[in-house]
Design a protein around this motif. Structure first.
Motif, PDB file in Angstrom:
ATOM      1  N   HIS A   6     -17.603  42.207  11.219  1.00 60.28           N
ATOM      2  CA  HIS A   6     -17.026  40.867  11.097  1.00 60.28           C
ATOM      3  C   HIS A   6     -17.947  39.965  10.279  1.00 60.28           C
ATOM      4  CE1 HIS A   6     -14.267  37.688  12.114  1.00 60.28           C
ATOM      5  NE2 HIS A   6     -15.257  36.937  12.564  1.00 60.28           N
ATOM      6  N   ILE A   7     -19.235  40.062  10.525  1.00 63.68           N
ATOM      7  CA  ILE A   7     -20.205  39.268   9.754  1.00 63.68           C
ATOM      8  C   ILE A   7     -20.142  39.652   8.278  1.00 63.68           C
ATOM      9  CG2 ILE A   7     -22.680  38.892   9.358  1.00 63.68           C
ATOM     10  CD1 ILE A   7     -23.009  39.015  12.437  1.00 63.68           C
ATOM     11  N   ALA A   8     -20.062  40.958   7.999  1.00 64.36           N
ATOM     12  CA  ALA A   8     -19.976  41.410   6.608  1.00 64.36           C
ATOM     13  C   ALA A   8     -18.707  40.880   5.947  1.00 64.36           C
ATOM     14  CB  ALA A   8     -20.019  42.934   6.545  1.00 64.36           C
ATOM     15  N   ALA A   9     -17.601  40.879   6.680  1.00 66.97           N
ATOM     16  CA  ALA A   9     -16.345  40.363   6.141  1.00 66.97           C
ATOM     17  C   ALA A   9     -16.456  38.860   5.865  1.00 66.97           C
ATOM     18  CB  ALA A   9     -15.200  40.643   7.111  1.00 66.97           C
ATOM     19  N   LEU A  10     -17.106  38.133   6.765  1.00 67.46           N
ATOM     20  CA  LEU A  10     -17.304  36.696   6.566  1.00 67.46           C
ATOM     21  C   LEU A  10     -18.178  36.440   5.340  1.00 67.46           C
ATOM     22  CD1 LEU A  10     -17.824  35.460  10.233  1.00 67.46           C
ATOM     23  CD2 LEU A  10     -15.910  34.894   8.727  1.00 67.46           C
ATOM     24  N   GLU A  11     -19.220  37.246   5.168  1.00 66.18           N
ATOM     25  CA  GLU A  11     -20.101  37.080   3.998  1.00 66.18           C
ATOM     26  C   GLU A  11     -19.329  37.333   2.708  1.00 66.18           C
ATOM     27  OE1 GLU A  11     -23.246  39.768   5.060  1.00 66.18           O
ATOM     28  OE2 GLU A  11     -24.391  38.177   6.049  1.00 66.18           O
ATOM     29  N   ARG A  12     -18.478  38.363   2.707  1.00 66.23           N
ATOM     30  CA  ARG A  12     -17.661  38.636   1.517  1.00 66.23           C
ATOM     31  C   ARG A  12     -16.694  37.486   1.251  1.00 66.23           C
ATOM     32  NH1 ARG A  12     -17.569  43.720   3.887  1.00 66.23           N
ATOM     33  NH2 ARG A  12     -15.464  43.370   4.689  1.00 66.23           N
ATOM     34  N   LEU A  43     -17.287  26.133   3.868  1.00 69.18           N
ATOM     35  CA  LEU A  43     -18.131  25.564   4.914  1.00 69.18           C
ATOM     36  C   LEU A  43     -17.733  26.097   6.296  1.00 69.18           C
ATOM     37  CD1 LEU A  43     -20.428  23.683   5.631  1.00 69.18           C
ATOM     38  CD2 LEU A  43     -18.785  21.810   5.704  1.00 69.18           C
ATOM     39  N   GLU A  44     -16.444  26.247   6.540  1.00 65.62           N
ATOM     40  CA  GLU A  44     -15.987  26.803   7.814  1.00 65.62           C
ATOM     41  C   GLU A  44     -16.501  28.228   8.006  1.00 65.62           C
ATOM     42  OE1 GLU A  44     -11.743  26.439   7.680  1.00 65.62           O
ATOM     43  OE2 GLU A  44     -11.794  24.261   7.923  1.00 65.62           O
ATOM     44  N   VAL A  45     -16.458  29.013   6.938  1.00 62.89           N
ATOM     45  CA  VAL A  45     -16.961  30.388   7.005  1.00 62.89           C
ATOM     46  C   VAL A  45     -18.470  30.377   7.257  1.00 62.89           C
ATOM     47  CG1 VAL A  45     -17.327  32.520   5.678  1.00 62.89           C
ATOM     48  CG2 VAL A  45     -15.108  31.355   5.599  1.00 62.89           C
ATOM     49  N   LYS A  46     -19.176  29.498   6.575  1.00 60.62           N
ATOM     50  CA  LYS A  46     -20.626  29.394   6.760  1.00 60.62           C
ATOM     51  C   LYS A  46     -20.956  29.007   8.201  1.00 60.62           C
ATOM     52  CE  LYS A  46     -24.749  27.193   4.937  1.00 60.62           C
ATOM     53  NZ  LYS A  46     -25.281  26.218   3.998  1.00 60.62           N
ATOM     54  N   ASP A  47     -20.207  28.068   8.766  1.00 64.63           N
ATOM     55  CA  ASP A  47     -20.421  27.667  10.158  1.00 64.63           C
ATOM     56  C   ASP A  47     -20.195  28.838  11.108  1.00 64.63           C
ATOM     57  OD1 ASP A  47     -21.036  25.103   9.351  1.00 64.63           O
ATOM     58  OD2 ASP A  47     -19.067  24.267   9.871  1.00 64.63           O
ATOM     59  N   GLU A  48     -19.144  29.612  10.854  1.00 67.62           N
ATOM     60  CA  GLU A  48     -18.873  30.770  11.709  1.00 67.62           C
ATOM     61  C   GLU A  48     -19.989  31.807  11.589  1.00 67.62           C
ATOM     62  OE1 GLU A  48     -15.290  33.888  12.797  1.00 67.62           O
ATOM     63  OE2 GLU A  48     -14.913  32.278  11.354  1.00 67.62           O
ATOM     64  N   LEU A  49     -20.482  32.010  10.369  1.00 66.60           N
ATOM     65  CA  LEU A  49     -21.606  32.927  10.177  1.00 66.60           C
ATOM     66  C   LEU A  49     -22.835  32.446  10.957  1.00 66.60           C
ATOM     67  CD1 LEU A  49     -21.362  33.764   6.380  1.00 66.60           C
ATOM     68  CD2 LEU A  49     -21.385  35.428   8.237  1.00 66.60           C
ATOM     69  N   SER A  50     -23.073  31.151  10.944  1.00 66.13           N
ATOM     70  CA  SER A  50     -24.215  30.589  11.672  1.00 66.13           C
ATOM     71  C   SER A  50     -24.075  30.817  13.169  1.00 66.13           C
ATOM     72  CB  SER A  50     -24.336  29.089  11.400  1.00 66.13           C
ATOM     73  OG  SER A  50     -24.674  28.867  10.067  1.00 66.13           O
ATOM     74  N   TYR A  52     -22.494  33.284  14.667  1.00 67.45           N
ATOM     75  CA  TYR A  52     -22.777  34.682  14.949  1.00 67.45           C
ATOM     76  C   TYR A  52     -24.273  34.953  14.864  1.00 67.45           C
ATOM     77  CZ  TYR A  52     -18.035  36.474  15.246  1.00 67.45           C
ATOM     78  OH  TYR A  52     -16.758  36.745  15.654  1.00 67.45           O
ATOM     79  N   SER A  53     -24.910  34.368  13.883  1.00 63.01           N
ATOM     80  CA  SER A  53     -26.335  34.567  13.692  1.00 63.01           C
ATOM     81  C   SER A  53     -27.128  34.054  14.888  1.00 63.01           C
ATOM     82  CB  SER A  53     -26.762  33.860  12.413  1.00 63.01           C
ATOM     83  OG  SER A  53     -27.914  34.396  11.883  1.00 63.01           O
TER      84      SER A  53
END
Length: 57
Positions: A6-12, A43-50, A52-53
């Protein structure tokens, strides 16, 4: 899907949004609303990545 998947998909998705923003801004008559929408999604994707991180640490 695993968390890593999921993280990889968000990064892509984040990278793809960045490419779309750059492509739109290269257009001489680019649409401000489109660019704003893409930036908001990015920005929404970046927030979601944060989130998870932070959850992994």
């Amino acid at each position: 899907m695993t968390t890593e998947g999921h993280i990889a998909a968000l990064e892509r998705r984040h990278q793809e949004l960045d490419r779309q923003i750059q492509a739109e801004m290269q257009n001489r008559q680019y649409n401000d609303l489109m660019v704003s929408t893409l930036k908001r999604k990015k920005l929404e994707v970046k927030d979601e990545l944060s989130r998870y991180s932070e959850a992994q640490h």
